[in-house]
Design a protein around this motif. Structure first.
Motif, mmCIF file in Angstrom:
data_model
loop_
_atom_site.group_PDB
_atom_site.id
_atom_site.type_symbol
_atom_site.label_atom_id
_atom_site.label_comp_id
_atom_site.label_asym_id
_atom_site.label_seq_id
_atom_site.Cartn_x
_atom_site.Cartn_y
_atom_site.Cartn_z
ATOM 1 N N VAL A 74 17.551 -14.746 -11.462
ATOM 2 C CA VAL A 74 18.626 -14.027 -10.770
ATOM 3 C C VAL A 74 18.388 -14.091 -9.267
ATOM 4 O O VAL A 74 17.284 -13.849 -8.791
ATOM 5 N N ILE A 75 19.415 -14.447 -8.523
ATOM 6 C CA ILE A 75 19.374 -14.417 -7.062
ATOM 7 C C ILE A 75 20.487 -13.482 -6.586
ATOM 8 O O ILE A 75 21.628 -13.596 -7.034
ATOM 9 N N LEU A 76 20.143 -12.559 -5.695
ATOM 10 C CA LEU A 76 21.146 -11.635 -5.156
ATOM 11 C C LEU A 76 21.762 -12.212 -3.887
ATOM 12 O O LEU A 76 21.061 -12.615 -2.968
ATOM 13 N N ASN A 77 23.078 -12.253 -3.885
ATOM 14 C CA ASN A 77 23.832 -12.733 -2.725
ATOM 15 C C ASN A 77 24.016 -11.559 -1.764
ATOM 16 O O ASN A 77 24.657 -10.567 -2.092
ATOM 17 N N GLY A 78 23.476 -11.693 -0.555
ATOM 18 C CA GLY A 78 23.536 -10.585 0.399
ATOM 19 C C GLY A 78 24.528 -10.778 1.524
ATOM 20 O O GLY A 78 24.421 -10.113 2.563
ATOM 21 N N ASP A 79 25.519 -11.663 1.320
ATOM 22 C CA ASP A 79 26.455 -11.921 2.421
ATOM 23 C C ASP A 79 27.195 -10.667 2.873
ATOM 24 O O ASP A 79 27.490 -10.499 4.055
ATOM 25 N N TRP A 80 27.480 -9.765 1.933
ATOM 26 C CA TRP A 80 28.259 -8.568 2.263
ATOM 27 C C TRP A 80 27.487 -7.591 3.150
ATOM 28 O O TRP A 80 28.065 -6.673 3.722
ATOM 29 N N LEU A 81 26.169 -7.795 3.282
ATOM 30 C CA LEU A 81 25.356 -6.936 4.132
ATOM 31 C C LEU A 81 25.363 -7.376 5.595
ATOM 32 O O LEU A 81 24.938 -6.624 6.473
ATOM 33 N N GLU A 82 25.834 -8.585 5.842
ATOM 34 C CA GLU A 82 25.885 -9.087 7.214
ATOM 35 C C GLU A 82 26.892 -8.278 8.028
ATOM 36 O O GLU A 82 27.972 -7.963 7.556
ATOM 37 N N LYS A 83 26.541 -7.989 9.276
ATOM 38 C CA LYS A 83 27.437 -7.140 10.070
ATOM 39 C C LYS A 83 28.335 -7.928 11.011
ATOM 40 O O LYS A 83 29.125 -7.343 11.755
ATOM 41 N N THR A 84 28.208 -9.264 10.998
ATOM 42 C CA THR A 84 29.101 -10.074 11.829
ATOM 43 C C THR A 84 29.872 -11.063 10.959
ATOM 44 O O THR A 84 29.357 -11.521 9.927
ATOM 45 N N PRO A 85 31.078 -11.412 11.352
ATOM 46 C CA PRO A 85 31.874 -12.377 10.589
ATOM 47 C C PRO A 85 31.177 -13.730 10.420
ATOM 48 O O PRO A 85 31.176 -14.307 9.333
ATOM 49 N N LEU A 86 30.561 -14.234 11.476
ATOM 50 C CA LEU A 86 29.875 -15.519 11.379
ATOM 51 C C LEU A 86 28.628 -15.410 10.509
ATOM 52 O O LEU A 86 28.252 -16.363 9.822
ATOM 53 N N GLY A 87 27.996 -14.246 10.534
ATOM 54 C CA GLY A 87 26.829 -14.025 9.680
ATOM 55 C C GLY A 87 27.185 -14.148 8.205
ATOM 56 O O GLY A 87 26.432 -14.733 7.415
#
Length: 271
Positions: A74-87
């Motif tokens: 299992v790998i957790l996708n943490g994109d939603w934790l990024e605080k910038t759009p480009l992040g």
């Protein structure tokens, strides 16, 4: 990255609007796994995937632990934790590594970043900075983007006057109606009023909404009107990897003179 065929299961498949993936769902190649935080683990284990990509609100998730105990990584996708759009968009590189398509992923992100930074530069040419209201009421609180949030970064880069831009927090602020009205009654433009897609819905939900100048002048815009064939909101599906388009949409609404030949993709006036 054209890897739809690698997907074998997904929660809430009705929110997938990609024509290619919808075809796979209809053909039974992609199974419905239920809800995100309570997926059908028995069905998932039967599918025997090589990998499960998930997300979790906390690290103590028994569901993912049980999947790993069954021998499936299992790998957790943490994109939603990024605080910038480009992040957030940069997480395409994560999938590039998974599918051995690093060069293609890097190329795609470089294009996104270049377009975003060009749009941001264009916004700086604006002579006027309109005051912007965002969010809407939930129960007795008005929820709107905090100053350090992903959504507020778009407003900052669009070069507008957002009264809460200097507030602290990476998520949402929950404020009283009175405090929002005091600061933004005269806002020229209202963006993202929750899931409301018409002025009628807004006024029927609360007569207070009609007191804002942006409502009176019909300058209320939302991202949620465009949907896929099964009801998925295209903005939520695609915008995380298209921040350059989202920024251009906002700039077109708040500084229309700067992007004369551009037509917004997601952001539309309420019906």
């Amino acid at each position: 990255l054209n890897q739809e065929q690698t997907l074998v299961g997904f929660p809430n498949t009705k929110y997938i609007s990609s024509p290619k993936t919808r075809s796979l769902i209809k053909n039974g190649a992609v199974k419905e796994l239920g809800k995100e935080q309570n997926i059908n683990t028995e069905l998932l284990l039967d599918l025997q995937p090589d990998l499960v990509i998930g997300f979790s609100l906390n690290s103590n998730n028994k569901m993912f632990t049980n999947i790993e105990k069954a021998g499936i990584p299992v790998i957790l996708n943490g994109d939603w934790l990024e605080k910038t759009p480009l992040g957030r968009a940069e997480w395409i590189k994560f999938f590039g590594v998974l599918f051995n398509k690093e060069k293609q992923a890097d190329s795609l992100f470089n294009h996104i970043e270049k377009e975003y930074l060009q749009a941001k530069k264009i916004a700086l040419k604006a002579i006027n900075k309109p005051k912007i209201l965002s969010g809407a009421m939930y129960q007795d609180k008005w929820n709107l983007p905090a100053g350090d949030s992903y959504a507020a970064q778009f407003l900052k880069d669009a070069n507008v006057n957002y009264p809460w831009l200097n507030s602290k927090g990476k998520g949402s602020l929950s404020l009283s109606f009175e405090s929002v009205f005091d600061k933004a009654k005269d806002a020229q433009i209202w963006l993202s009023p929750s899931f409301f897609n018409s002025y009628k819905q807004l006024s029927e939900s609360s007569i207070h909404y009609t007191q804002f100048d942006a409502f009176k002048s019909k300058k209320v815009y939302n991202f949620v009107n465009k949907k896929g064939e099964t009801g998925g909101v295209l903005y939520y599906e695609l915008a995380p990897i298209q921040p350059h388009i989202v920024l251009k949409d906002i700039i077109k609404i708040v500084h229309p003179e700067l992007l004369k030949n551009y037509t917004p993709i997601y952001l539309e006036e309420l019906n």
